[in-house]
Scaffold this motif. Structure first.
Motif, PDB file in Angstrom:
ATOM      1  N   ALA A  75     -86.678 -17.779 -12.635  1.00 56.82           N
ATOM      2  CA  ALA A  75     -87.487 -16.553 -12.579  1.00 56.82           C
ATOM      3  C   ALA A  75     -87.743 -16.005 -13.975  1.00 56.82           C
ATOM      4  O   ALA A  75     -88.872 -15.604 -14.296  1.00 56.82           O
ATOM      5  CB  ALA A  75     -86.794 -15.498 -11.717  1.00 56.82           C
ATOM      6  N   LEU A  76     -86.715 -15.995 -14.813  1.00 58.23           N
ATOM      7  CA  LEU A  76     -86.886 -15.473 -16.170  1.00 58.23           C
ATOM      8  C   LEU A  76     -87.845 -16.355 -16.972  1.00 58.23           C
ATOM      9  O   LEU A  76     -88.723 -15.850 -17.682  1.00 58.23           O
ATOM     10  CB  LEU A  76     -85.535 -15.368 -16.882  1.00 58.23           C
ATOM     11  CG  LEU A  76     -85.658 -14.610 -18.180  1.00 58.23           C
ATOM     12  CD1 LEU A  76     -84.679 -13.443 -18.188  1.00 58.23           C
ATOM     13  CD2 LEU A  76     -85.389 -15.517 -19.345  1.00 58.23           C
ATOM     14  N   LEU A  77     -87.702 -17.667 -16.845  1.00 56.18           N
ATOM     15  CA  LEU A  77     -88.594 -18.566 -17.577  1.00 56.18           C
ATOM     16  C   LEU A  77     -90.033 -18.455 -17.090  1.00 56.18           C
ATOM     17  O   LEU A  77     -90.964 -18.408 -17.905  1.00 56.18           O
ATOM     18  CB  LEU A  77     -88.092 -20.006 -17.464  1.00 56.18           C
ATOM     19  CG  LEU A  77     -86.791 -20.294 -18.221  1.00 56.18           C
ATOM     20  CD1 LEU A  77     -86.260 -21.665 -17.858  1.00 56.18           C
ATOM     21  CD2 LEU A  77     -86.996 -20.166 -19.710  1.00 56.18           C
ATOM     22  N   VAL A  78     -90.225 -18.397 -15.781  1.00 56.19           N
ATOM     23  CA  VAL A  78     -91.577 -18.231 -15.240  1.00 56.19           C
ATOM     24  C   VAL A  78     -92.162 -16.910 -15.717  1.00 56.19           C
ATOM     25  O   VAL A  78     -93.316 -16.855 -16.160  1.00 56.19           O
ATOM     26  CB  VAL A  78     -91.582 -18.312 -13.696  1.00 56.19           C
ATOM     27  CG1 VAL A  78     -92.914 -17.824 -13.119  1.00 56.19           C
ATOM     28  CG2 VAL A  78     -91.293 -19.728 -13.236  1.00 56.19           C
ATOM     29  N   ALA A  79     -91.367 -15.841 -15.653  1.00 55.03           N
ATOM     30  CA  ALA A  79     -91.859 -14.523 -16.076  1.00 55.03           C
ATOM     31  C   ALA A  79     -92.281 -14.545 -17.541  1.00 55.03           C
ATOM     32  O   ALA A  79     -93.347 -14.026 -17.894  1.00 55.03           O
ATOM     33  CB  ALA A  79     -90.779 -13.464 -15.847  1.00 55.03           C
ATOM     34  N   GLU A  80     -91.471 -15.149 -18.382  1.00 56.12           N
ATOM     35  CA  GLU A  80     -91.785 -15.167 -19.814  1.00 56.12           C
ATOM     36  C   GLU A  80     -92.997 -16.029 -20.122  1.00 56.12           C
ATOM     37  O   GLU A  80     -93.895 -15.615 -20.859  1.00 56.12           O
ATOM     38  CB  GLU A  80     -90.573 -15.643 -20.615  1.00 56.12           C
ATOM     39  CG  GLU A  80     -90.773 -15.542 -22.097  1.00 56.12           C
ATOM     40  CD  GLU A  80     -91.209 -14.150 -22.535  1.00 56.12           C
ATOM     41  OE1 GLU A  80     -92.161 -14.062 -23.359  1.00 56.12           O
ATOM     42  OE2 GLU A  80     -90.627 -13.157 -22.078  1.00 56.12           O
ATOM     43  N   LEU A  81     -93.045 -17.224 -19.557  1.00 54.77           N
ATOM     44  CA  LEU A  81     -94.188 -18.103 -19.836  1.00 54.77           C
ATOM     45  C   LEU A  81     -95.480 -17.553 -19.251  1.00 54.77           C
ATOM     46  O   LEU A  81     -96.545 -17.654 -19.871  1.00 54.77           O
ATOM     47  CB  LEU A  81     -93.901 -19.518 -19.320  1.00 54.77           C
ATOM     48  CG  LEU A  81     -92.729 -20.245 -19.999  1.00 54.77           C
ATOM     49  CD1 LEU A  81     -92.529 -21.621 -19.385  1.00 54.77           C
ATOM     50  CD2 LEU A  81     -92.919 -20.330 -21.503  1.00 54.77           C
ATOM     51  N   ALA A  82     -95.392 -16.949 -18.059  1.00 54.24           N
ATOM     52  CA  ALA A  82     -96.588 -16.344 -17.464  1.00 54.24           C
ATOM     53  C   ALA A  82     -97.042 -15.134 -18.276  1.00 54.24           C
ATOM     54  O   ALA A  82     -98.244 -14.947 -18.504  1.00 54.24           O
ATOM     55  CB  ALA A  82     -96.310 -15.950 -16.013  1.00 54.24           C
TER      56      ALA A  82
END
Length: 169
Positions: A75-82
């Motif tokens: 979730a954190l990686l998706v949030a940051e990359l998005a």
């Protein structure tokens, strides 16, 4: 129809669209080795939030509850990359694409976020000054991911990817 994105050779098998179906414990059909979430979102803060929520929801369906280490990390990686795709890779009228894949054999998640802006490539993260309010996102990606990088996207744009090991599996 969504198109698959190009990734480096050492990444997991990519290009499988849609999500594999779960088959309950009583099913004679084995669990799929590769599960994929592939969606497009508007290039806006709302689109970035929806991408994170969709990833958490799908991981729950794959057996990784929302408060598990794996789900929180993804979730954190998706949030940051998005968020980076929205803030730095936004092209008016163009969406961003999210791909989250889970390779059961390797117990590894691969996250890809593709945008339409080819001229703003991510650089190796450098810690900002303590008083800066932003600029730490790729540092988080660098710390949480086993590896990450970016590749040009055909016909236009780029794909930023990150791989993480599924903790506790």
């Amino acid at each position: 129809m969504l198109k698959a994105v190009t990734v480096p050779e050492e990444g997991p098998k990519r290009g499988t669209e849609g999500a594999a179906q779960s088959h309950g414990p009583d099913s004679a059909t084995p669990e799929p080795e590769l599960r994929v979430l592939s969606m497009q979102f508007t290039s806006s803060p709302r689109g970035a939030r929806l991408a994170r929520r969709a990833a958490v929801r799908r991981l729950g369906e794959w057996g990784f509850p929302p408060m598990s280490d794996a789900s929180c990390t993804v979730a954190l990686l998706v949030a940051e990359l998005a968020a980076n795709a929205v803030q730095h890779g936004r092209v008016p009228g163009r969406d961003f694409h999210l791909l989250v894949a889970f390779d059961g054999r390797a117990s590894r998640f691969s996250i890809e976020v593709s945008d339409a802006c080819a001229d703003r490539s991510p650089v190796h993260p450098v810690a900002p000054a303590a008083e800066e309010e932003s600029g730490r996102g790729l540092l988080l990606v660098d710390v949480l991911a086993v590896r990450w990088g970016w590749v040009p996207r055909v016909p236009v744009g780029k794909t930023v990817w990150a791989d993480v090991v599924a903790a506790g599996s």
